[in-house]
Motif scaffolding. Structure first.
Motif, short mmCIF file in Angstrom:
data_model
loop_
_atom_site.label_atom_id
_atom_site.label_comp_id
_atom_site.label_asym_id
_atom_site.label_seq_id
_atom_site.Cartn_x
_atom_site.Cartn_y
_atom_site.Cartn_z
N SER A 1 -24.44 1.92 2.69
CA SER A 1 -25.02 3.23 2.40
C SER A 1 -25.32 3.33 0.90
N VAL A 2 -26.49 3.87 0.58
CA VAL A 2 -26.86 4.01 -0.84
C VAL A 2 -25.86 4.92 -1.56
N ALA A 3 -25.37 5.94 -0.87
CA ALA A 3 -24.37 6.81 -1.47
C ALA A 3 -23.02 6.09 -1.48
N ALA A 4 -22.48 5.87 -2.68
CA ALA A 4 -21.21 5.13 -2.80
C ALA A 4 -20.05 6.02 -2.36
N THR A 5 -19.18 5.50 -1.53
CA THR A 5 -17.99 6.26 -1.12
C THR A 5 -16.75 5.38 -1.28
N GLY B 1 -16.46 -2.40 -18.00
CA GLY B 1 -17.70 -2.10 -17.29
C GLY B 1 -17.37 -1.86 -15.83
N VAL B 2 -17.85 -0.75 -15.27
CA VAL B 2 -17.53 -0.43 -13.88
C VAL B 2 -18.82 -0.38 -13.08
N SER B 3 -18.86 -1.13 -11.98
CA SER B 3 -20.09 -1.14 -11.20
C SER B 3 -19.82 -1.66 -9.80
N GLN B 4 -20.23 -0.91 -8.79
CA GLN B 4 -20.11 -1.40 -7.42
C GLN B 4 -20.87 -2.70 -7.28
N SER B 5 -22.15 -2.66 -7.67
CA SER B 5 -23.05 -3.80 -7.42
C SER B 5 -22.89 -4.93 -8.41
N GLY B 6 -22.46 -4.60 -9.62
CA GLY B 6 -22.40 -5.62 -10.67
C GLY B 6 -23.78 -6.01 -11.18
N GLU B 7 -24.81 -5.28 -10.76
CA GLU B 7 -26.18 -5.64 -11.13
C GLU B 7 -26.92 -4.50 -11.81
N THR B 8 -26.26 -3.40 -12.09
CA THR B 8 -26.94 -2.26 -12.71
C THR B 8 -27.41 -2.65 -14.12
N ALA B 9 -28.73 -2.58 -14.34
CA ALA B 9 -29.32 -3.14 -15.56
C ALA B 9 -28.71 -2.53 -16.83
N ALA C 1 -20.83 17.03 -6.44
CA ALA C 1 -22.21 17.52 -6.63
C ALA C 1 -23.21 16.37 -6.47
N LEU C 2 -22.87 15.21 -7.02
CA LEU C 2 -23.79 14.06 -6.91
C LEU C 2 -23.97 13.64 -5.46
N LYS C 3 -22.84 13.58 -4.72
CA LYS C 3 -22.94 13.17 -3.31
C LYS C 3 -23.85 14.11 -2.55
N LEU C 4 -23.64 15.42 -2.78
CA LEU C 4 -24.44 16.40 -2.03
C LEU C 4 -25.92 16.29 -2.37
N LYS C 5 -26.22 16.21 -3.67
CA LYS C 5 -27.66 16.24 -4.01
C LYS C 5 -28.33 14.95 -3.60
N GLU C 6 -27.65 13.80 -3.72
CA GLU C 6 -28.38 12.56 -3.43
C GLU C 6 -28.69 12.38 -1.95
N ILE C 7 -27.90 12.95 -1.06
CA ILE C 7 -28.22 12.72 0.36
C ILE C 7 -28.80 13.95 1.07
N ALA D 1 -20.46 2.87 -17.48
CA ALA D 1 -20.81 2.84 -16.06
C ALA D 1 -21.95 3.83 -15.82
N CYS D 2 -22.45 3.85 -14.60
CA CYS D 2 -23.51 4.79 -14.22
C CYS D 2 -23.14 5.49 -12.91
N GLY D 3 -23.70 6.68 -12.71
CA GLY D 3 -23.61 7.38 -11.43
C GLY D 3 -22.18 7.58 -10.96
N THR D 4 -21.95 7.24 -9.72
CA THR D 4 -20.61 7.42 -9.14
C THR D 4 -19.57 6.58 -9.87
N SER D 5 -19.96 5.39 -10.31
CA SER D 5 -19.01 4.54 -11.06
C SER D 5 -18.61 5.23 -12.36
N LEU D 6 -19.52 6.01 -12.93
CA LEU D 6 -19.21 6.76 -14.16
C LEU D 6 -18.15 7.82 -13.87
N ALA E 1 -32.13 3.65 -4.63
CA ALA E 1 -31.85 2.28 -4.19
C ALA E 1 -30.39 2.02 -4.50
N LYS E 2 -29.80 1.11 -3.76
CA LYS E 2 -28.37 0.85 -3.94
C LYS E 2 -28.08 0.16 -5.27
N SER E 3 -29.01 -0.69 -5.68
CA SER E 3 -28.75 -1.47 -6.87
C SER E 3 -29.88 -1.18 -7.87
C1 AGP Z 1 -23.88 6.57 -5.91
O1 AGP Z 1 -23.78 7.30 -4.76
C2 AGP Z 1 -25.23 6.36 -6.40
N1 AGP Z 1 -26.11 5.92 -5.41
C3 AGP Z 1 -25.41 5.78 -7.78
O2 AGP Z 1 -25.12 6.82 -8.65
C4 AGP Z 1 -24.58 4.54 -8.22
O3 AGP Z 1 -23.23 4.87 -8.30
C5 AGP Z 1 -25.11 4.05 -9.57
O4 AGP Z 1 -26.44 3.64 -9.43
C6 AGP Z 1 -24.28 2.92 -10.16
O5 AGP Z 1 -24.30 1.78 -9.38
P1 AGP Z 1 -23.27 0.60 -9.60
O6 AGP Z 1 -21.92 1.15 -9.33
O7 AGP Z 1 -23.69 -0.46 -8.62
O8 AGP Z 1 -23.41 0.15 -11.02
#
Ligand code: AGP
Length: 637
Positions: A426-430, A374-382, A512-518, A328-333, A631-633
């Motif tokens: 919101s770009v920041a995932a919650t 595989g964990v992903s909010q969008s399902g489109e993270t390259a 920490a990620l939430k605070l720095k990204e917004i 996964a990436c980012g918050t999903s990680l 960007a969100k995705s």
């Molecule tokens: C979360 O607040 C971020 N904007 C970002 O880290 C995000 O979680 C990351 O890009 C992964 O996205 P995904 O869950 O859609 O794969």
């Protein structure tokens, strides 16, 4: 990232392009642009910055609109565009783009659409062309001139170069595509083919929407949902030739392909803030319902087994699992790191968690006895898509946990576990994070049920804890004034450190990620025990340290680590459910959460950190829902 749209038909073209782009703004907001074919020329309109800037340019062009529009009301603006009284009114075919800059700064010149030198080709692109420099040099040697710094402009020039050898537009496009390395979703129009919209895809999402009133292309379903639910998912190396009443799809060699459309089982999503100042705040408040929704029909009462029919592994497969990998990436990680802790704790199978972007550049060790999640909010993270493909190639069963059951990842999955968080703007995932963490609780408890690795009383007790979560989250949200006050007190800090141990360590990373990204404040998360191995050197009276302390295995240890920080004069903030007088002498601020077992605390400890980040960013006047450079995705590797 970047989003593309296109339309061919007799409905108001600019209206669709703009409304489609507004649904894709989560993919980028560095610039926006449209190209429309008026019959005798291709007209381009572009603006740096958010889509509103482009709307303003188009509104100025709109004679009727100028007279009738008042203020910024979007509905009125759209009516204005409908009565576009210039030659664009005749346009029946057009493409649009919303940019997240990869090559070249976010200015008007680098904004899409890009046009070939003789204006024979205009196109919009999502993706990255990896060999664009080599192609550019070859084209320059042939006399082509370039205006932008983008990789995309080479595609327009390349197609025009191919047009010198053929007057078949589809063939010219295919000739150019064969020379490209990298990823692309393209919308293309030709000056001399005013009835056809061309679309092509490789490693970036692209759909075609079919309707009685013309046909659409878009990077994502919400962009067309208002107009149609009939969708063709374009696959890699497919090229579509789309007219008002027909769609033909070809492979890269020009062979025709028969593809069926699917009906998308969605209603158009009306996204509004429901009275909240920002989507992020609204989405934070939706979390109790998101938890209920994710548990719905899966965990009905603590004495019954968890229903997780989506996981297609048999009980036998599950028992034979020797390895679980989560990517996964980012918050999903961060959600994945909590998942690792839970699975190891409940079942005792080793779990590795890896950032997708790292996973794809090392030897992949998977086999048919391994499960890759595989964990992903969008399902489109390259990066995560590539990682999933690699795991599949090695024979691993791939389970995808996503908020988008229509996404590329969902379609690649052997098992799909949708998280039902609802559309997250919101770009920041919650709320998607909370639902992902919850999905890991369900999965870990299900695996424990199947493997018999937890006594039945423990299982029942744990399920009770899950069922109590929505009310406990509501209690935190009802107490947000305290968090607001803390944010006001600390909003001037230039740096923040978040610490925790065990299952809450990923929460420190997420805080920490939430605070720095917004808020753009420098923030770092550490395992509390690691502070003394280096980061403690940073501590002085200007440094806030947020410690997460819940009763359990690591409580006393985090408390000692907090005392060590206090001794270096750091400004201490606690997130805790503990009533302990020792805390008063260490912490300047104590944010209380409801009593809970340490193993079930991460959702409850994260929510105050989401609110803390939100209130600090809001207080600093930042663009909370669309932070700079993000960007969100993230559809580029
Ligand atoms: C979360 O607040 C971020 N904007 C970002 O880290 C995000 O979680 C990351 O890009 C992964 O996205 P995904 O869950 O859609 O794969």
């Amino acid at each position: 990232m970047c989003g593309i749209v296109g339309y061919v038909g007799s409905e108001p073209l600019i209206s669709y392009l703009l409304s489609g782009l507004s649904k894709l703004e989560y993919r980028g907001y560095d610039s926006a642009g449209v190209a429309v074919h008026t019959g005798d020329s291709i007209k381009i309109f572009k603006a740096q910055g958010k889509l509103d800037n482009l709307k303003n340019i188009l509104r100025d062009k709109c004679e009727a609109g100028v007279k009738t529009l008042s203020g910024d009301a979007q509905g009125a603006a759209m009516q204005g565009f409908n009565s576009f009284k210039t030659s664009e009114e005749k346009a029946k075919i057009g493409i649009g783009h919303i940019r997240w800059a990869t090559h070249g700064i976010p200015n008007e010149i680098n904004a899409h659409p890009h046009v070939s030198p003789e204006s024979k080709v205009a196109l919009v692109h999502n993706g990255i062309i990896e060999n664009y420099k080599e192609i550019k040099e070859e084209l320059i040697a042939k006399g082509f001139e370039f205006k932008s710094q983008t990789d995309t402009e080479v595609i327009a020039h390349l197609v025009e170069d191919c047009l010198r050898n053929t007057n078949n537009f589809g063939q010219a496009l295919r000739c150019a595509l064969k020379k490209l390395d990298g990823a692309y979703a393209l919308g293309v129009i030709f000056m001399d083919d005013p009835d056809t919209l061309y679309a092509a895809k490789k490693s970036a999402p692209l759909i075609i929407g079919l309707s009685d009133k013309g046909n659409y292309i878009a990077s994502d379903i919400p962009a067309i949902l208002e107009y149609t639910k009939k969708v063709i998912y374009l696959d890699d190396f497919e090229i579509a030739e789309i007219k008002e009443n027909s769609v033909k799809i070809f492979d890269i060699e020009g062979n025709k392909i028969d593809k069926k459309y699917e009906i998308v089982p969605w209603e158009p999503v009306s996204v509004n803030k429901m009275g909240y100042k920002h989507f992020m705040l609204k989405e934070i408040h939706e979390q109790p319902d998101v938890i209920r929704q994710t548990l719905f029909n899966r965990l009905i009462c603590s004495s019954e087994p968890i229903k997780l029919d989506e996981v297609k592994l048999t009980a036998e497969n599950l028992k034979n699992l020797d390895r679980i990998q989560i990517i996964a990436c980012g918050t999903s990680l961060h959600a994945a790191l909590i998942g690792k802790y839970l699975i190891e704790e409940f079942i005792g199978i080793p779990v590795e968690v890896e950032a997708s972007s790292e996973y794809i550049y090392k030897r992949v060790i998977s086999n048919s006895n391994s499960l890759t999640i595989g964990v992903s909010q969008s399902g489109e993270t390259a990066d995560t898509i590539t990682a999933i493909k690699l795991a599949k190639e090695k024979g691993s069963h791939v389970l995808v946990v996503t908020n988008r059951p229509d996404s590329t990842m969902a379609r690649l999955a052997d098992s799909l576990l949708p998280i039902n968080a609802g559309f997250e703007v919101s770009v920041a995932a919650t709320k998607s994070y909370t639902a992902q963490v919850l999905a890991f609780y369900l999965l870990a408890l299900k695996l424990a049920e199947v493997n018999g690795s937890l006594p039945s009383e423990k299982l029942e007790e744990y399920k009770k804890q899950l069922l109590q979560l929505p009310q406990k989250v509501e209690m935190i949200l009802n107490n947000k004034k305290e968090i607001h006050a803390c944010a006001i007190k600390f909003h001037n800090a230039k740096n923040f450190i978040f610490v925790a141990r065990g299952i809450n360590y990923p929460v420190a990373l997420e805080g920490a990620l939430k605070l720095k990204e917004i808020s753009y404040i420098n923030a770092t998360g550490y395992p509390a025990g690691e502070l003394k191995h280096g980061p403690i050197a940073m501590l002085d009276e200007t440094m806030p340290v947020v410690s997460i302390l819940t009763p359990g295995k690591v409580y006393e240890k985090v408390l000692s680590n907090s005392e060590e920080s206090k001794a270096r004069e750091a400004r201490m903030i606690a997130i805790t459910s503990v009533n302990d007088s020792k805390l008063d002498s260490i912490f300047e601020y104590i944010i209380k959460i409801p009593q809970t077992d340490e193993l079930f605390s991460p959702i409850l400890t994260t929510i105050p950190l989401q609110l803390l980040a939100y209130y600090i960013a809001e207080f600093l006047g930042k663009d909370v829902d669309q932070p700079r450079n993000l960007a969100k995705s993230v559809t580029v590797e």
